[in-house]
Design an enzyme around this catalytic site. Sequence first.
Site, PDB file in Angstrom:
ATOM      1  N   GLY A 182       0.808  -1.213   0.000  1.00  0.00           N
ATOM      2  CA  GLY A 182       0.000   0.000   0.000  1.00  0.00           C
ATOM      3  C   GLY A 182       0.843   1.266   0.000  1.00  0.00           C
ATOM      4  O   GLY A 182       0.301   2.351  -0.148  1.00  0.00           O
ATOM      5  N   CYS A 183       2.139   1.146   0.210  1.00  0.00           N
ATOM      6  CA  CYS A 183       3.010   2.328   0.291  1.00  0.00           C
ATOM      7  C   CYS A 183       3.466   2.755  -1.092  1.00  0.00           C
ATOM      8  O   CYS A 183       3.736   1.935  -1.938  1.00  0.00           O
ATOM      9  CB  CYS A 183       4.252   2.032   1.130  1.00  0.00           C
TER      10      CYS A 183
END
Length: 101
Positions: free
Chosen positions: A99-100
């Site tokens: 998700g980063c």
Amino acid sequence: MTTDVLNVPLDGEGFLVNRDDWSEAIAVQLARGDDFEMTGQVMEFINKARAMYDEDGVVPPIRIFAKKQGVSTKDLYDIFKKGPMKLICKWGGLPKPTGCV
């Protein structure tokens, strides 16, 4: 990229290239490089995330991680200030969370 202090290969974002290079001493140095003083609580989070990764083969999403640790995502942000899972993974020798950015 290799940092002289650690003498282990890091990628462009400061993540370990080889997960086997990780140790608690390396975690302390990586955190220090990010101007963060390692605490026992943070090291515990790192070790729990590593155990979850070993068990599941993936970095846990922050909500699942927080719930399993008995803390809120807000608690994690209060401790880490920004990107708790990214920092836990970076200092813990784990892959960057998906998700980063």
